[in-house]
Design an enzyme around this catalytic site. Structure first.
Site, PDB file in Angstrom:
ATOM      1  CB  VAL A   1      -0.903   0.111   1.287  1.00  0.00           C
ATOM      2  CG1 VAL A   1      -1.652   1.058   1.273  1.00  0.00           C
ATOM      3  CG2 VAL A   1      -1.789  -1.235   1.144  1.00  0.00           C
TER       4      VAL A   1
ATOM      5  CB  ILE B   1     -14.979  -0.664  -3.889  1.00  0.00           C
ATOM      6  CG1 ILE B   1     -14.364  -1.649  -4.772  1.00  0.00           C
ATOM      7  CG2 ILE B   1     -16.084  -0.323  -4.002  1.00  0.00           C
ATOM      8  CD1 ILE B   1     -14.972  -3.343  -4.710  1.00  0.00           C
TER       9      ILE B   1
ATOM     10  N   GLY C   1       1.883 -13.436  -5.739  1.00  0.00           N
ATOM     11  CA  GLY C   1       1.580 -12.515  -4.795  1.00  0.00           C
ATOM     12  C   GLY C   1      -0.101 -12.179  -4.565  1.00  0.00           C
TER      13      GLY C   1
ATOM     14  CD  GLU D   1      -1.000 -10.619   3.886  1.00  0.00           C
ATOM     15  OE1 GLU D   1      -0.635 -10.830   4.838  1.00  0.00           O
ATOM     16  OE2 GLU D   1      -1.642  -9.561   3.494  1.00  0.00           O
TER      17      GLU D   1
ATOM     18  CE  LYS E   1     -11.018  -5.892   3.136  1.00  0.00           C
ATOM     19  NZ  LYS E   1     -10.613  -7.097   2.174  1.00  0.00           N
TER      20      LYS E   1
HETATM   21  N1  LIG Z   1      -2.366  -5.011   0.387  1.00  0.00           N
HETATM   22  C1  LIG Z   1      -3.586  -4.576   0.074  1.00  0.00           C
HETATM   23  O1  LIG Z   1      -4.006  -4.613  -0.992  1.00  0.00           O
HETATM   24  C2  LIG Z   1      -4.329  -3.977   1.176  1.00  0.00           C
HETATM   25  C3  LIG Z   1      -5.574  -3.295   0.794  1.00  0.00           C
HETATM   26  C4  LIG Z   1      -6.406  -2.533   1.882  1.00  0.00           C
HETATM   27  C5  LIG Z   1      -5.915  -2.534   3.070  1.00  0.00           C
HETATM   28  N2  LIG Z   1      -4.611  -3.053   3.413  1.00  0.00           N
HETATM   29  C6  LIG Z   1      -4.145  -2.762   4.636  1.00  0.00           C
HETATM   30  O2  LIG Z   1      -2.926  -1.922   4.574  1.00  0.00           O
HETATM   31  C7  LIG Z   1      -2.139  -2.349   5.734  1.00  0.00           C
HETATM   32  C8  LIG Z   1      -0.593  -2.546   5.019  1.00  0.00           C
HETATM   33  O3  LIG Z   1      -0.798  -3.624   4.357  1.00  0.00           O
HETATM   34  P1  LIG Z   1       0.359  -4.051   3.055  1.00  0.00           P
HETATM   35  O4  LIG Z   1      -0.036  -5.099   2.162  1.00  0.00           O
HETATM   36  O5  LIG Z   1       0.872  -2.718   2.626  1.00  0.00           O
HETATM   37  O6  LIG Z   1       1.579  -4.660   3.891  1.00  0.00           O
HETATM   38  P2  LIG Z   1       3.128  -4.941   3.469  1.00  0.00           P
HETATM   39  O7  LIG Z   1       2.844  -5.213   2.225  1.00  0.00           O
HETATM   40  O8  LIG Z   1       3.373  -6.315   4.406  1.00  0.00           O
HETATM   41  O9  LIG Z   1       4.239  -3.860   4.223  1.00  0.00           O
HETATM   42  C9  LIG Z   1       3.925  -3.362   5.345  1.00  0.00           C
HETATM   43  C10 LIG Z   1       4.938  -2.168   5.828  1.00  0.00           C
HETATM   44  O10 LIG Z   1       4.768  -1.808   6.942  1.00  0.00           O
HETATM   45  C11 LIG Z   1       6.112  -1.667   7.509  1.00  0.00           C
HETATM   46  N3  LIG Z   1       5.905  -1.895   8.836  1.00  0.00           N
HETATM   47  C12 LIG Z   1       5.590  -2.851   9.701  1.00  0.00           C
HETATM   48  N4  LIG Z   1       5.589  -2.718  10.911  1.00  0.00           N
HETATM   49  C13 LIG Z   1       5.930  -1.494  11.090  1.00  0.00           C
HETATM   50  C14 LIG Z   1       6.469  -0.589  12.072  1.00  0.00           C
HETATM   51  N5  LIG Z   1       5.958  -0.844  13.384  1.00  0.00           N
HETATM   52  N6  LIG Z   1       6.820   0.887  11.744  1.00  0.00           N
HETATM   53  C15 LIG Z   1       6.894   1.130  10.512  1.00  0.00           C
HETATM   54  N7  LIG Z   1       6.752   0.483   9.685  1.00  0.00           N
HETATM   55  C16 LIG Z   1       6.273  -0.663   9.689  1.00  0.00           C
HETATM   56  C17 LIG Z   1       6.849  -2.688   6.696  1.00  0.00           C
HETATM   57  O11 LIG Z   1       8.382  -2.358   6.964  1.00  0.00           O
HETATM   58  P3  LIG Z   1       9.358  -3.070   6.157  1.00  0.00           P
HETATM   59  O12 LIG Z   1       9.130  -2.579   4.700  1.00  0.00           O
HETATM   60  O13 LIG Z   1      10.417  -2.415   6.749  1.00  0.00           O
HETATM   61  O14 LIG Z   1       9.428  -4.424   6.542  1.00  0.00           O
HETATM   62  C18 LIG Z   1       6.431  -2.581   5.412  1.00  0.00           C
HETATM   63  O15 LIG Z   1       6.823  -1.582   4.652  1.00  0.00           O
HETATM   64  C19 LIG Z   1      -2.724  -3.502   6.332  1.00  0.00           C
HETATM   65  O16 LIG Z   1      -3.079  -2.999   7.551  1.00  0.00           O
HETATM   66  C20 LIG Z   1      -3.693  -3.933   5.268  1.00  0.00           C
HETATM   67  O17 LIG Z   1      -4.591  -4.740   6.059  1.00  0.00           O
HETATM   68  C21 LIG Z   1      -4.009  -3.674   2.300  1.00  0.00           C
END
Ligand SMILES: NC(=O)c1ccc[n+]([C@@H]2O[C@H](COP(=O)([O-])OP(=O)(O)OC[C@H]3O[C@@H](n4cnc5c(N)ncnc54)[C@H](OP(=O)(O)O)[C@@H]3O)[C@@H](O)[C@H]2O)c1
Length: 394
Positions: free
Chosen positions: A15, A128, A179, A182, A197
């Protein structure tokens, strides 16, 4: 002229990177990322190193930062960051549905005490535009039903399993390689993500405020080729469907369970990672919003919509929460179910609470059709899960 908003971004994963990339492409937008909080100092990143920090305080205490965009994973770590940001006088945009489903009332209290705004369009069904739609457009009309496909990973898996006759484990392995799932897919495949949600959407659309522990969720982890073959014999497919259904006496049934979906149901035609939100208004009838419920840029586009909302001083109204008589969660609804469980597990699950219509023995499995109340299904959930049973609404 819109005020320039300076952003402190937490998380540079799927994100966060999407937000960075879009803002590079759309340099005219009045938003600029000042700093990015990450965890792992070793990772290769697109943004130049001077943007990155491992010290959350250097973002949270920077007076030049107006808004925090929170896009990390762990809900309690996110809660700590968001809480501190609001207390430090910053508005917050978050994608973290798990945090919001657990802690929304607490966060809204902190936001109000500090006269700050909390927006989260991206948290429910990614790209959405449904949170704002429910909050603003449907702020008055009672909703008979809110349902759909809210989890792209499970929908992708089900699509692959039906299309290529793949067993669950093989479909999951392929989805992880591409991808679409997870490394730990539990929240997606067991229905918890769809539930988070649903809870958010129901708060805005139906005025029901509940904690995730109160809401039944059953997922697709134990689906077998036999279940798929059975659905196909009926000309149907299977989808993981969260439902918020309005009942008499100002009560709402809220639950997530796989559904047998017939061809004439629009959900039949929602494939792969797509999401579809169905809103049934008492007066206006059915509305459908279909699109990309996850992914880097679709999710980031919802964050940008929130940034624009902040500039217009948008706040959620939560109008239905303010109704004099708020709805209550109801678990008395009886639903028609299909339960398939291994013969060996017959004695480990007490199925007395199920009104059985028919039972079939098929090889190593027992297949049962009947009716069950949501409260009874909730009590049986642990035993059914442990037994490897697959349950769906017929
Ligand atoms: N993926 C989607 O399509 C999607 C859609 C809607 C909502 N979301 C929500 O958006 C959020 C992020 O999802 P994502 O898919 O982007 O996750 P992700 O790809 O696993 O990325 C998580 C990021 O957060 C960083 N991080 C984790 N803990 C941290 C902390 N304590 N302090 C600072 N940085 C930290 C990680 O750092 P490093 O890079 O250093 O490891 C990484 O860059 C989640 O809550 C998810 O439910 C995701």
């Amino acid at each position: 002229m819109n005020k320039q908003l300076n952003i402190g971004l937490f998380g540079l994963g799927v994100v966060g990177s999407g937000l960075w990339d879009i803002l590079q492409e759309q340099a005219h937008q009045p938003f600029s990322i000042r700093k990015i909080g990450v965890q792992n100092p070793e990772k290769q990143r697109t943004p130049p190193a001077h943007f990155l920090t491992l010290q959350p305080e250097s973002i949270l205490e920077d007076p030049g930062i107006d808004v925090i965009v929170e896009a990390i994973t762990h809900p309690e770590e996110a809660l700590a960051l968001v809480t501190q940001a609001l207390r430090n006088g910053k508005d917050v945009i978050t994608a973290n549905k798990k945090m919001l489903a657990r802690y929304l009332p607490q966060l809204l209290k902190i936001a109000a005490e500090n006269e700050r705004t909390l927006l989260y369009e991206s948290a429910a069904c990614g790209g959405i535009p449904v949170v704002r739609t429910l909050d603003e457009y449907f702020s008055a009309e009672p909703l008979d039903k809110l349902y759909g496909i809210f989890n792209g990973t499970s929908n992708y898996l089900l699509t692959q399993m039906f299309r290529y006759q793949l067993p669950f484990a093989e479909a999951l392995k392929q989805a992880q390689e591409k991808g679409f799932a997870e490394a730990d897919p539990s929240d997606d495949v067991d229905g918890a993500d769809a539930k988070h949600k649903l809870i958010l959407l129901s708060a805005h659309g139906q005025g029901l405020w509940v904690h995730p522990d109160e809401v039944l969720h059953l997922g697709i982890r134990h689906i077998q080729p036999e279940d798929i073959a059975w659905a196909q014999q009926q000309g149907a497919t299977i989808k993981l469907v969260p439902t918020g259904k309005r009942l008499p006496d100002n009560r709402v049934a809220l639950y997530v369970i796989p559904h047998l979906v017939q061809r004439d149901n629009p959900l039949f035609h929602i494939h792969d990672e797509f999401n579809s939100v169905h809103i049934e208004g008492q007066y206006s009838g059915r509305h459908v919003l279909t699109g990309r419920g996850a992914g880097s840029k679709p999710t980031a586009s919802a964050i940008i919509a929130d940034l624009q909302g902040l500039q217009r001083r948008q706040q959620y109204r939560y109008s239905k929460k303010r109704l004099l008589s708020r709805p209550a969660l109801d678990e008395s609804l009886e639903i028609p179910v299909y339960i398939r469980l291994p013969k060996s597990a017959e004695t480990s699950v007490n199925l007395e609470s199920i009104k059985v219509d028919s039972v079939e023995i098929d090889g190593q499995n027992i297949r049962l059709e009947g009716h069950v109340r949501l409260s009874d299904l909730k009590s049986l959930r642990g035993a059914l899960h442990a037994a490897g049973a697959f349950v769906m609404q017929r």
